[in-house]
Design a protein around this motif. Structure first.
Motif, mmCIF file in Angstrom:
data_model
loop_
_atom_site.group_PDB
_atom_site.id
_atom_site.type_symbol
_atom_site.label_atom_id
_atom_site.label_comp_id
_atom_site.label_asym_id
_atom_site.label_seq_id
_atom_site.Cartn_x
_atom_site.Cartn_y
_atom_site.Cartn_z
ATOM 1 N N MET A 61 0.786 -1.193 -0.076
ATOM 2 C CA MET A 61 0.077 0.205 0.022
ATOM 3 C C MET A 61 0.888 1.236 0.256
ATOM 4 S SD MET A 61 -3.000 1.012 2.721
ATOM 5 C CE MET A 61 -3.869 -0.451 2.537
ATOM 6 N N THR A 62 0.679 2.262 -0.855
ATOM 7 C CA THR A 62 1.481 3.408 -0.958
ATOM 8 C C THR A 62 0.628 4.679 -0.323
ATOM 9 O OG1 THR A 62 0.652 4.121 -3.051
ATOM 10 C CG2 THR A 62 2.586 2.595 -3.219
ATOM 11 N N SER B 123 -2.666 5.787 -1.845
ATOM 12 C CA SER B 123 -3.679 5.204 -1.615
ATOM 13 C C SER B 123 -4.348 5.704 -0.173
ATOM 14 C CB SER B 123 -3.611 3.781 -1.431
ATOM 15 O OG SER B 123 -2.696 3.281 -0.490
ATOM 16 N N VAL B 124 -3.912 6.551 0.653
ATOM 17 C CA VAL B 124 -4.095 7.007 1.859
ATOM 18 C C VAL B 124 -4.300 8.302 2.085
ATOM 19 C CG1 VAL B 124 -3.855 4.673 3.152
ATOM 20 C CG2 VAL B 124 -2.309 6.617 3.161
ATOM 21 N N GLU C 272 4.714 7.550 -3.822
ATOM 22 C CA GLU C 272 4.936 6.236 -3.969
ATOM 23 C C GLU C 272 5.574 5.585 -2.777
ATOM 24 O OE1 GLU C 272 6.078 5.143 -7.788
ATOM 25 O OE2 GLU C 272 4.760 6.271 -8.813
ATOM 26 N N PRO D 280 5.687 3.763 0.947
ATOM 27 C CA PRO D 280 5.051 2.740 1.420
ATOM 28 C C PRO D 280 4.326 3.353 2.572
ATOM 29 C CG PRO D 280 7.251 1.812 0.915
ATOM 30 C CD PRO D 280 7.117 3.195 0.779
ATOM 31 N N VAL D 281 3.183 3.030 2.917
ATOM 32 C CA VAL D 281 2.451 3.632 4.073
ATOM 33 C C VAL D 281 3.211 3.222 5.382
ATOM 34 C CG1 VAL D 281 0.499 3.346 5.553
ATOM 35 C CG2 VAL D 281 0.205 3.456 3.162
ATOM 36 N N SER D 282 3.852 1.863 5.594
ATOM 37 C CA SER D 282 4.699 1.601 6.670
ATOM 38 C C SER D 282 5.925 2.652 6.970
ATOM 39 C CB SER D 282 5.104 0.135 6.338
ATOM 40 O OG SER D 282 5.998 -0.083 5.289
ATOM 41 N N ASP E 195 -5.030 9.803 8.618
ATOM 42 C CA ASP E 195 -5.367 9.122 7.545
ATOM 43 C C ASP E 195 -5.071 7.513 7.523
ATOM 44 O OD1 ASP E 195 -6.157 11.464 5.572
ATOM 45 O OD2 ASP E 195 -4.429 11.882 5.385
ATOM 46 N N SER F 176 -6.894 4.110 7.079
ATOM 47 C CA SER F 176 -6.699 2.961 6.285
ATOM 48 C C SER F 176 -6.625 1.822 6.753
ATOM 49 C CB SER F 176 -5.108 3.199 5.493
ATOM 50 O OG SER F 176 -4.218 3.084 6.573
ATOM 51 N N CYS F 177 -6.697 1.643 8.141
ATOM 52 C CA CYS F 177 -6.603 0.296 8.797
ATOM 53 C C CYS F 177 -7.897 -0.255 8.980
ATOM 54 C CB CYS F 177 -5.975 0.380 10.392
ATOM 55 S SG CYS F 177 -4.162 1.135 10.120
#
Length: 123
Positions: free
Chosen positions: A1-2, A5-6, A82, A84-86, A117, A121-122
């Motif tokens: 997930m990037t 997306s959030v 781009e 990562p959400v992490s 945000d 997303s979670c």
């Protein structure tokens, strides 16, 4: 997930020549405590926060004749769209920051990603 997306895509921005009085109104109307300052191409120049507008013990900075460019208090902390959400979660957790601005390949501001945000997303 990037991040794309959030992130929140509708970012309230101000231009460097915006009078501080209008900047304060923009903050109040949007309910935001910090706004990015961008140039005419959408390139982030800095951030103005409520803290930048306060002198000492709750005395507001005199606004008459001042512009956003004169009160920019912080550089823009940004991540690429781009990433990562992490990665963003680690940065926000590790720094205590509330939000990071998001830029595209050309360095233009395209969004903002906040703790909220990430929580959404979670779900």
């Amino acid at each position: 997930m990037t991040v794309a997306s959030v992130m929140t895509r509708c970012v309230v921005t101000v231009e460097p020549q915006m009078p501080v009085r209008e900047l304060v109104v923009a903050m109040a109307e949007s309910g935001l405590s910090a706004l990015p300052v961008v140039d005419g191409r959408g390139m982030p120049l800095g951030v103005v926060s409520e803290a930048d507008l306060v002198l000492g013990r709750a005395r507001w900075l005199p606004a008459h004749g001042r512009t956003a460019a004169e009160v920019i208090g912080a550089s823009v902390r940004a991540v690429h769209v781009e990433e990562p959400v992490s990665f963003v979660a680690r940065v926000l957790a590790g720094t205590g920051m509330r939000r990071l601005f998001v830029t595209d390949w050309d360095g233009r501001l395209v969004g903002v990603v906040s703790r909220q945000d990430l929580r959404r997303s979670c779900r």
